[in-house]
Write a protein that holds these residues in place. Structure first.
Motif, PDB file in Angstrom:
ATOM      1  N   GLN A 158       0.837  -1.208   0.000  1.00 28.73           N
ATOM      2  CA  GLN A 158       0.000   0.000   0.000  1.00 28.73           C
ATOM      3  C   GLN A 158       0.872   1.259   0.000  1.00 28.73           C
ATOM      4  N   ARG A 159       1.024   1.916   1.121  1.00 32.38           N
ATOM      5  CA  ARG A 159       1.769   3.165   1.169  1.00 32.38           C
ATOM      6  C   ARG A 159       3.263   2.921   1.366  1.00 32.38           C
ATOM      7  N   CYS A 160       4.045   3.790   0.724  1.00 27.26           N
ATOM      8  CA  CYS A 160       5.501   3.662   0.809  1.00 27.26           C
ATOM      9  C   CYS A 160       6.104   5.029   1.130  1.00 27.26           C
ATOM     10  N   MET A 161       7.058   5.084   2.046  1.00 24.15           N
ATOM     11  CA  MET A 161       7.774   6.307   2.391  1.00 24.15           C
ATOM     12  C   MET A 161       9.266   6.078   2.162  1.00 24.15           C
ATOM     13  N   ASN A 162       9.846   6.888   1.287  1.00 22.48           N
ATOM     14  CA  ASN A 162      11.273   6.768   1.022  1.00 22.48           C
ATOM     15  C   ASN A 162      12.089   7.329   2.187  1.00 22.48           C
ATOM     16  N   THR A 163      13.209   6.681   2.524  1.00 20.23           N
ATOM     17  CA  THR A 163      14.133   7.158   3.549  1.00 20.23           C
ATOM     18  C   THR A 163      15.538   7.168   2.957  1.00 20.23           C
ATOM     19  N   HIS A 164      16.476   7.756   3.674  1.00 21.53           N
ATOM     20  CA  HIS A 164      17.850   7.841   3.190  1.00 21.53           C
ATOM     21  C   HIS A 164      18.468   6.442   3.147  1.00 21.53           C
ATOM     22  N   SER A 167      16.978   3.714   2.206  1.00 23.83           N
ATOM     23  CA  SER A 167      16.023   2.629   2.420  1.00 23.83           C
ATOM     24  C   SER A 167      14.602   3.155   2.179  1.00 23.83           C
ATOM     25  N   TYR A 168      13.594   2.509   2.806  1.00 22.89           N
ATOM     26  CA  TYR A 168      12.199   2.909   2.675  1.00 22.89           C
ATOM     27  C   TYR A 168      11.413   2.291   3.824  1.00 22.89           C
ATOM     28  N   ARG A 169      10.170   2.734   4.013  1.00 21.29           N
ATOM     29  CA  ARG A 169       9.307   2.208   5.066  1.00 21.29           C
ATOM     30  C   ARG A 169       7.898   2.068   4.512  1.00 21.29           C
ATOM     31  N   CYS A 170       7.249   0.957   4.821  1.00 19.22           N
ATOM     32  CA  CYS A 170       5.895   0.696   4.342  1.00 19.22           C
ATOM     33  C   CYS A 170       4.853   1.082   5.392  1.00 19.22           C
ATOM     34  N   TYR A 171       3.701   1.613   4.902  1.00 21.80           N
ATOM     35  CA  TYR A 171       2.575   1.961   5.763  1.00 21.80           C
ATOM     36  C   TYR A 171       1.293   1.443   5.129  1.00 21.80           C
ATOM     37  N   CYS A 172       0.252   1.425   5.936  1.00 21.62           N
ATOM     38  CA  CYS A 172      -1.019   0.869   5.468  1.00 21.62           C
ATOM     39  C   CYS A 172      -2.123   1.913   5.482  1.00 21.62           C
ATOM     40  N   GLU A 173      -3.156   1.658   4.651  1.00 19.66           N
ATOM     41  CA  GLU A 173      -4.344   2.507   4.624  1.00 19.66           C
ATOM     42  C   GLU A 173      -5.149   2.295   5.911  1.00 19.66           C
ATOM     43  N   GLY A 213      -7.732   1.051   8.417  1.00 18.96           N
ATOM     44  CA  GLY A 213      -8.443  -0.229   8.435  1.00 18.96           C
ATOM     45  C   GLY A 213      -7.564  -1.411   8.126  1.00 18.96           C
ATOM     46  N   TYR A 214      -6.289  -1.156   7.799  1.00 19.63           N
ATOM     47  CA  TYR A 214      -5.330  -2.219   7.518  1.00 19.63           C
ATOM     48  C   TYR A 214      -4.178  -2.136   8.524  1.00 19.63           C
ATOM     49  N   THR A 215      -3.499  -3.242   8.701  1.00 21.19           N
ATOM     50  CA  THR A 215      -2.373  -3.327   9.627  1.00 21.19           C
ATOM     51  C   THR A 215      -1.181  -3.938   8.917  1.00 21.19           C
ATOM     52  N   TYR A 220       6.023  -5.449   4.780  1.00 14.11           N
ATOM     53  CA  TYR A 220       5.637  -5.078   3.422  1.00 14.11           C
ATOM     54  C   TYR A 220       4.136  -5.216   3.174  1.00 14.11           C
ATOM     55  N   THR A 221       3.517  -6.243   3.743  1.00 13.95           N
ATOM     56  CA  THR A 221       2.142  -6.603   3.423  1.00 13.95           C
ATOM     57  C   THR A 221       1.172  -6.014   4.427  1.00 13.95           C
ATOM     58  N   CYS A 222       0.054  -5.492   3.914  1.00 11.14           N
ATOM     59  CA  CYS A 222      -0.995  -4.927   4.768  1.00 11.14           C
ATOM     60  C   CYS A 222      -2.181  -5.892   4.830  1.00 11.14           C
ATOM     61  N   TYR A 223      -2.694  -6.086   6.041  1.00  8.66           N
ATOM     62  CA  TYR A 223      -3.806  -7.002   6.266  1.00  8.66           C
ATOM     63  C   TYR A 223      -5.002  -6.219   6.791  1.00  8.66           C
ATOM     64  N   ARG A 224      -6.202  -6.602   6.292  1.00  7.30           N
ATOM     65  CA  ARG A 224      -7.422  -5.946   6.766  1.00  7.30           C
ATOM     66  C   ARG A 224      -7.788  -6.496   8.149  1.00  7.30           C
ATOM     67  N   GLY A 225      -8.354  -5.613   8.965  1.00  6.87           N
ATOM     68  CA  GLY A 225      -8.811  -6.029  10.290  1.00  6.87           C
ATOM     69  C   GLY A 225      -7.766  -5.762  11.362  1.00  6.87           C
ATOM     70  N   ARG A 226      -8.099  -6.127  12.568  1.00  9.96           N
ATOM     71  CA  ARG A 226      -7.232  -5.955  13.736  1.00  9.96           C
ATOM     72  C   ARG A 226      -6.693  -4.524  13.784  1.00  9.96           C
ATOM     73  N   ALA A 227      -7.601  -3.559  13.741  1.00  9.26           N
ATOM     74  CA  ALA A 227      -7.197  -2.158  13.799  1.00  9.26           C
ATOM     75  C   ALA A 227      -6.506  -1.879  15.130  1.00  9.26           C
ATOM     76  N   CYS A 228      -5.566  -0.964  15.109  1.00 11.24           N
ATOM     77  CA  CYS A 228      -4.793  -0.688  16.317  1.00 11.24           C
ATOM     78  C   CYS A 228      -5.362   0.499  17.089  1.00 11.24           C
ATOM     79  N   SER A 229      -6.653   0.765  16.911  1.00 15.89           N
ATOM     80  CA  SER A 229      -7.269   1.887  17.629  1.00 15.89           C
ATOM     81  C   SER A 229      -7.200   1.696  19.134  1.00 15.89           C
TER      82      SER A 229
END
Length: 230
Positions: free
Chosen positions: A49-55, A57-63, A65-67, A73-82
């Motif tokens: 899903q979301r990607c943030m470039n770093t010096h 390297s890089y870091r992955c993030y999720c939309e 509702g996803y974790t 690398y992989t985002c899974y639906r459910g188990r929200a961290c609210s």
């Protein structure tokens, strides 16, 4: 002769493998390995899903509702961290445990929810190349030229080169002194007939002869102050 000596300019993020040839570490490119690779801009994006470039390297993030999974690398639906009330987001650890996640350059605070800045300049004294000083920023750092150096082209590449204070007129030498440029600084030398530390110069007085001194002494003895009338 070692491979390191074959490279006139050191490889920033890699090793010298031949005459002026660098083998770059993962995440870097360029003839000197000083250019960051934007993994998020590649055709095959490394994140689901979301990607943030770093010096380097890089870091992955999720939309919402996803974790993010344990693979990073992989985002899974459910188990929200609210329920964790994380400042930024969370990820699933191996075994199913969940923890809050911080962007690059930040780390989890003592409450395990909010994120604090990482001072990269304090962690390593060699985070910047020679002639550069590390300056911490929120979530990262920048390397700026040390005092006495300016950014410019040196030996065909952009580096911090010596700032010639004598040529630019930014020195603090006396007008009766000569400015001498040095690597990263300068010195001031008083000209002939002057003495001092170079920043301040005084005119040297010619030594007085004994006859001249005796004449002034006799003159002072003859001159008496007038007595006031009572």
């Amino acid at each position: 002769m070692s491979n390191h000596s074959l490279c006139r300019t050191p490889c920033w993020n890699g090793v010298c493998v031949g005459p002026d040839k660098c083998a770059c570490s993962d995440g870097f490119k360029g003839s000197l390995c000083n250019e960051d690779v934007n993994e998020c801009g590649l055709v095959r994006r490394p994140c689901s899903q979301r990607c943030m470039n770093t010096h380097g390297s890089y870091r992955c993030y999720c939309e919402p509702g996803y974790t993010l999974g344990a693979d990073g690398y992989t985002c899974y639906r459910g188990r929200a961290c609210s329920s964790l009330r994380c400042q930024f987001g969370c990820q699933i650890e191996r075994g199913g445990a969940m923890r809050c996640l911080c962007p690059p350059g930040l780390h989890l605070a003592a409450d395990n929810k909010t994120c604090e800045d990482v001072d990269e300049c304090e962690q390593s004294l060699h985070v910047c190349p020679p002639r550069r000083t590390c300056r911490n920023t929120f979530g990262g750092f920048v390397c700026v030229c040390q005092d006495g150096y300016v950014m410019g082209t040196l030996e065909g590449s952009v580096q911090c080169r010596d700032k010639n204070e004598c040529l630019t007129g930014t020195h603090r030498c006396s007008r009766h002194a000569q400015c001498v440029n040095t690597d990263g600084s300068y010195t001031c030398q008083c000209r002939d007939s002057y003495h001092g530390d170079g920043r301040t110069c005084w005119l040297r007085r010619a030594p007085q002869s004994k006859t001249h001194m005796y004449y002034h002494y006799k003159l002072s003895r003859r001159t008496k102050p007038l007595k006031p009338y009572l």
